[in-house]
Design an enzyme around this catalytic site. Structure first.
Site, PDB file in Angstrom:
ATOM      1  N   ASP A 164     103.920  49.332  78.959  1.00 52.79           N
ATOM      2  CA  ASP A 164     104.013  49.955  77.639  1.00 52.79           C
ATOM      3  C   ASP A 164     103.149  49.276  76.588  1.00 52.79           C
ATOM      4  O   ASP A 164     102.647  49.939  75.674  1.00 52.79           O
ATOM      5  CB  ASP A 164     105.467  49.978  77.163  1.00 52.79           C
ATOM      6  CG  ASP A 164     106.297  51.031  77.875  1.00 52.79           C
ATOM      7  OD1 ASP A 164     105.710  51.875  78.569  1.00 52.79           O
ATOM      8  OD2 ASP A 164     107.533  51.005  77.740  1.00 52.79           O
ATOM      9  N   LYS A 240      97.474  53.831  77.279  1.00 49.04           N
ATOM     10  CA  LYS A 240      98.496  54.469  78.119  1.00 49.04           C
ATOM     11  C   LYS A 240      98.773  55.851  77.536  1.00 49.04           C
ATOM     12  O   LYS A 240      99.282  55.979  76.420  1.00 49.04           O
ATOM     13  CB  LYS A 240      99.780  53.638  78.154  1.00 49.04           C
ATOM     14  CG  LYS A 240     100.848  54.225  79.071  1.00 49.04           C
ATOM     15  CD  LYS A 240     102.068  53.323  79.176  1.00 49.04           C
ATOM     16  CE  LYS A 240     103.128  53.962  80.082  1.00 49.04           C
ATOM     17  NZ  LYS A 240     104.319  53.112  80.255  1.00 49.04           N
TER      18      LYS A 240
END
Length: 414
Positions: A164, A240
């Site tokens: 993350d 991401k």
């Protein structure tokens, strides 16, 4: 028997064969079956037979300071495995069913037997946290650990990290370190107990990338939904873009820098990469953490910028070419006059900031805003922290590339 050993277990009429995994209780054996699933077997009345030892006994190699060495063959390169936590270094608590980050670097070797024999390893734990708990202070500790491992002779470094916030940490090390050897970040979107886990392929490809002839700070993750190859992204140009897909990471503004084949380990670059040994090892890990990252959205009051009062710097995510509501401009002017460096980036995923096209942009430039070109907002946030602590001319540094974060031109993918 140790985790990483291949075992055969009989219990009643049931038979299981697979790799022995670490267990959170003393009452159960946890076995990874050939199909990828894990099964827990009550040790009571279970008959277990050792079939094959896959990984050396790392407990005996564990040093007092928490650093271990595992040697397979002297002629193999030495890869430093540095763990910060995350899903790739996670296991399942079979009491609750929750995934928790509790593997150290040695546990990863046991959990990924495919790493055996590819290199000699030095294992080191810098942190044991989930990705959302990462901080700039840990970035600095990690950079120092990577520096020490390279200084002590590591031929490459693999950093295991939660996905993350991995792009932030990869950017930080790209600025903090001049490295003569590869530094490769990797993680896992799906934990090891799931048959669709990507931890084995990502870890193996990252080790192969760390052995290769380059000296980039890279991020190595699945390139597709299939187990065919991993993409190699430059640490300052990656983002991401999906919450759970295995190929969640993308290079913004270009194709990935390279790729590594899962079956063969062959590495190819699409564009020039820094050669191994091209740079001397150097560390500049200081950060000025008094920096804010602010996203402009329609209707937000200029008072929202009060968060940056007295701050060393603020990175704005503007709209389009780098715009905010005109009512923000006077407030930005005040921040600049008070000594805050204000950097403009764009919320758009492609293209670059250009505040010379419309009146709003020209007014922002007159107020003292610094354009960051096509630098990603997250990367600009990290770069501003680093620049404030390490360079004399912050504004000039934010306008030029340091670690591949700022491309000279925004062109169609090549």
């Amino acid at each position: 028997m140790n985790p990483g050993d291949r075992v055969h277990v009989d219990r009643g009429a049931a038979t299981y064969e697979g790799v022995l995994m670490p267990s959170t209780t003393a009452d159960h054996l946890v076995i990874k079956l050939e199909g990828g699933y894990n099964v827990g077997v009550d040790r009571k009345d279970a008959d277990a037979e050792l079939l094959e030892t896959d990984v050396h006994d790392v407990e005996e190699a564990q040093a007092a300071e928490g650093i271990s060495e595992i040697t397979f063959e002297e002629e193999l390169p030495t890869i430093a495995l540095i763990s910060t936590g995350g899903t790739i270094a996670s296991t399942v608590d079979y009491r609750t069913g929750a995934v928790t980050a509790q593997f150290d670097a040695e546990d990863v070797l046991r959990a990924v037997p495919e790493l055996a024999g590819r290199a000699n390893y030095r294992g080191r734990v810098v942190a044991n946290i989930l990705s959302e708990n990462m901080t700039p202070e840990v970035w600095a500790e990690l950079a120092e650990a990577v520096y020490e491992e390279i200084e002590n002779g590591a031929d490459g470094v693999v950093v295991m990290h939660g996905t993350d916030t991995m792009q932030y940490t990869a950017s930080a090390l790209s600025f903090m370190l001049d490295t003569p050897v590869p530094v490769v970040f990797t993680g896992s979107q799906r934990s090891a107990d799931r048959p669709s886990s990507d931890n084995v392929m990502n870890a193996v490809c990252a080790v192969e990338a760390a052995k290769a002839d380059h000296s980039e700070v890279l991020l190595c993750m699945h390139a597709t939904e299939s187990d065919d190859y991993c993409a190699l992204h430059r640490g300052t140009r990656v983002r991401k873009n999906h919450t759970s897909r295995r190929n969640a990471f993308e290079t913004v503004g270009a194709k990935p820098l390279g790729k590594i084949e899962w079956e063969t380990g062959d590495l190819t670059f699409r564009r020039p990469a820094a050669n191994r040994g091209a740079d001397d090892l150097h560390l500049a890990a200081d950060l000025d953490t008094d920096v804010e990252l602010v996203k402009f959205v329609p209707g937000t009051s200029p008072d929202f910028l009060d968060i940056a009062d007295g701050a060393s710097g603020v990175v704005l995510e503007g709209t389009g070419l780098g715009h905010v509501n005109t009512e923000w401009i006077d407030r930005i002017d005040e921040l600049v006059d008070d000594g805050t460096t204000v950097v403009m980036t764009s919320q758009c995923l492609e293209g670059r900031v250009c505040d010379r096209v419309y009146d709003t942009g020209r007014d922002l430039l007159e107020a003292g805003v610094v354009e960051a070109g096509d630098t990603l907002p997250a990367t600009a946030y990290v770069k501003l922290m680093w620049s404030l602590a390490n360079v004399g001319s912050v504004e000039e540094t934010m306008r030029r590339p340091i670690a591949g974060e700022l491309q000279e031109r925004s062109v169609p993918w090549t």
